[in-house]
Design an enzyme around this catalytic site. Structure first.
Site, PDB file in Angstrom:
ATOM      1  N   SER A 151       0.927  -1.176   0.070  1.00 63.75           N
ATOM      2  CA  SER A 151       0.031  -0.130  -0.037  1.00 63.75           C
ATOM      3  C   SER A 151       0.967   1.159   0.052  1.00 63.75           C
ATOM      4  O   SER A 151       2.014   1.077   0.482  1.00 63.75           O
ATOM      5  CB  SER A 151      -0.895  -0.010   1.304  1.00 63.75           C
ATOM      6  OG  SER A 151      -0.243   0.097   2.313  1.00 63.75           O
ATOM      7  N   ASP A 194      12.308   3.388   3.018  1.00 65.88           N
ATOM      8  CA  ASP A 194      11.355   4.030   3.810  1.00 65.88           C
ATOM      9  C   ASP A 194      11.939   4.074   5.334  1.00 65.88           C
ATOM     10  O   ASP A 194      11.728   4.804   6.125  1.00 65.88           O
ATOM     11  CB  ASP A 194      10.070   3.320   3.936  1.00 65.88           C
ATOM     12  CG  ASP A 194      10.136   1.644   3.882  1.00 65.88           C
ATOM     13  OD1 ASP A 194      11.135   1.404   4.302  1.00 65.88           O
ATOM     14  OD2 ASP A 194       9.106   1.207   3.539  1.00 65.88           O
TER      15      ASP A 194
END
Length: 501
Positions: A15, A242
């Site tokens: 996602s 990330d």
């Protein structure tokens, strides 16, 4: 322009979202303008990501961000993209995607580690790269790809965020923090270890220049500006991994460790230099690159993927899996209960996570929870086991670095799980600070803002975050129940580590 806004594209393994962020004096504005899902699916014999659809959603989010900025009457300075690590795509000489990227959970790397070690000793690979051995590292993915045959049309190998940057600007580069997750970068030089790559017969010709976080890749291509607007907006590389951005966005206190908590849990500390020695290699820790010369000394822990997989199975069975209600029920359960070793490789991508948990328990002649409280009981055993695994990893860090850890800051989406935060404080005996939830997006934008001159350094940018967020505090609550759980877990971990050593 202190009132300038920034766009953060944050892609997780399944996602993603596009956020509009402001860091003017006294401000920490984070507005999500698009959230989207893209589960990996089987295609052409492999588990793959639909990168074309991902890029459609990114463009939609960037267009929405531009419209929102117009409403606010503020300019957008730049956009930055971060994502999960290790996965890559291949593009041809015309800039077209050769094939959809293969997901790191695909089975193509089974048995590949042993093949690689047959050509280059495990110890030498670690000495060169300082990166922990995970079966899905790009090194092993690329080796498997090369053995199966890389398409002749491939001209560049680009990690996922670099691939998005290429589609935005036409520039092919690899940002340093994510490059280190490949296990193909030399820890001392910070560039591709071409000698090692050649010795493994990997396609060095596909690799592009490694650039640091904060690199200006130029403006968005005119053809895209016609579609999404954002004329003159620059594309800046944040820490494109990330976790690198999450750590950059965490206002860490001196001597504190971090846990970037989400699908995976990344448990570690920030250092100025890599730590590479036989003891670190034996414990399988990693030295991933961070922003502005920092090193993320950490270990991957399986994370909330385990619980989310169970919730998906419950949902498919028609059972109630509301997350908040589940955690309320967990809180009501008595202390104790079964535990698992979260880093069992069988939990990476099993056909059924519930069955995989049951199998591990049955090997110790324990039973998986049943009855009306089965769901919260399974959730509790997962969360308790994660907290105890965190504690084990943090103790190893203390031994390896000869430094005492003073506390733990939990960042990312998992920092909203109050039960896990308190369990972590109990298991570690350390104070826990939870937040920022949006650490990855914030860190992404802090690096963009430093490149724009809004902040002079990462330290100054982190002070801005500390002044504009409220963190939740969790103090350890010692109890005989947690002491007993810790003893039981230690025996489980010792037994599992002996199996997977």
């Amino acid at each position: 322009m202190s009132d300038a806004l920034y766009i953060a594209v944050d892609l997780g393994a399944g996602s993603g979202r596009v956020c509009l962020v402001g860091v003017a004096p006294g401000e920490l504005l984070v507005e999500e303008v698009n959230r989207f899902r893209y589960p990996a699916s089987q295609s052409m014999g492999h588990l793959r990501w639909d990168l074309s659809q991902i890029f459609v959603e990114i463009r939609s989010g960037m267009r929405a961000a531009g419209e929102r900025a117009q409403q606010l009457g503020r300019p957008i300075r730049s956009v930055g993209v971060d994502s999960w690590g290790v996965d890559y795509g291949l593009v041809d000489s015309d800039g077209e995607l050769v094939e959809q990227p293969i997901c790191y959970r695909d089975e193509r790397t089974q048995g590949v580690m042993e093949q690689v070690f047959g050509r280059l000793p495990r110890e030498e690979i670690f000495e060169r790269t300082g990166i922990q051995f995970l079966v899905f590292n790009t090194l092993f993915q690329l080796y498997a790809h090369a053995q199966a045959g890389i398409p002749q049309a491939a001209a560049h190998l680009l990690l996922i965020p670099d691939l998005i940057n290429f589609l935005l600007t036409g520039r092919a580069t690899t940002e340093y923090s994510n490059a280190t997750t490949t296990q193909l970068v030399n820890a001392q030089s910070g560039t591709w270890d071409r000698e090692m790559i050649d010795r493994l017969d990997l396609p060095a010709r596909l690799l592009v220049d490694v650039v640091p976080a904060g690199t200006d890749l130029g403006p968005i291509m005119p053809a895209l500006v016609d579609e999404i607007g954002l004329e003159g907006v620059r594309v800046i590389t944040p820490a494109t991994h990330d976790t690198g951005s999450a750590v950059a966005g965490a206002p860490l206190l001196e001597g504190w460790a971090y846990i970037s908590s989400g699908t995976w849990s990344l448990v570690g500390i920030e250092r100025e230099t890599p730590l590479i020695n036989p003891e670190v290699a034996r414990e399988n820790f990693t030295n991933e690159g961070g922003a502005f010369g920092t090193i993320r000394f950490l270990k991957n822990v399986m994370g909330l993927w385990i619980l989310e997989s169970c919730r998906r199975e419950w949902r498919e069975a028609g059972l109630d899996v509301d997350y908040d209600n589940l955690l309320i029920q967990v809180e009501k359960l008595p202390s104790g209960g079964p535990l698992i070793f979260p880093d069992d490789p069988r939990l990476l991508n099993p056909p059924s996570m519930l069955d995989a948990i049951t199998q591990q328990l049955e090997e110790r002649e324990e039973r998986s929870p049943t009855g009306p409280n089965a769901q919260p009981a399974v959730a509790k055993l997962i969360l308790d086991s994660l907290a105890l695994r965190y504690a084990s990893v943090l103790r190893s860090i203390e031994v390896l670095t000869s430094q005492k850890i003073r506390g733990v800051q939990i960042v990312g989406g998992g920092s909203q799980n109050a039960y896990l935060n308190q369990a972590t404080a109990n298991a570690t005996g350390l104070p826990v600070l939870a937040g920022p939830v949006e650490a990855t997006v914030i860190g992404n934008v802090l690096i963009q803002a430093i490149a724009a001159g809004r902040f002079a350094s990462l330290a100054e940018a982190r002070r801005h975050v500390a002044q504009n967020v409220r963190l939740k505090e969790f103090a350890p609550r010692p109890s005989p129940a947690w002491e007993e759980a810790s003893r039981r877990y230690e025996k489980i971990e010792v037994a599992r580590r002996a199996v997977y050593a």
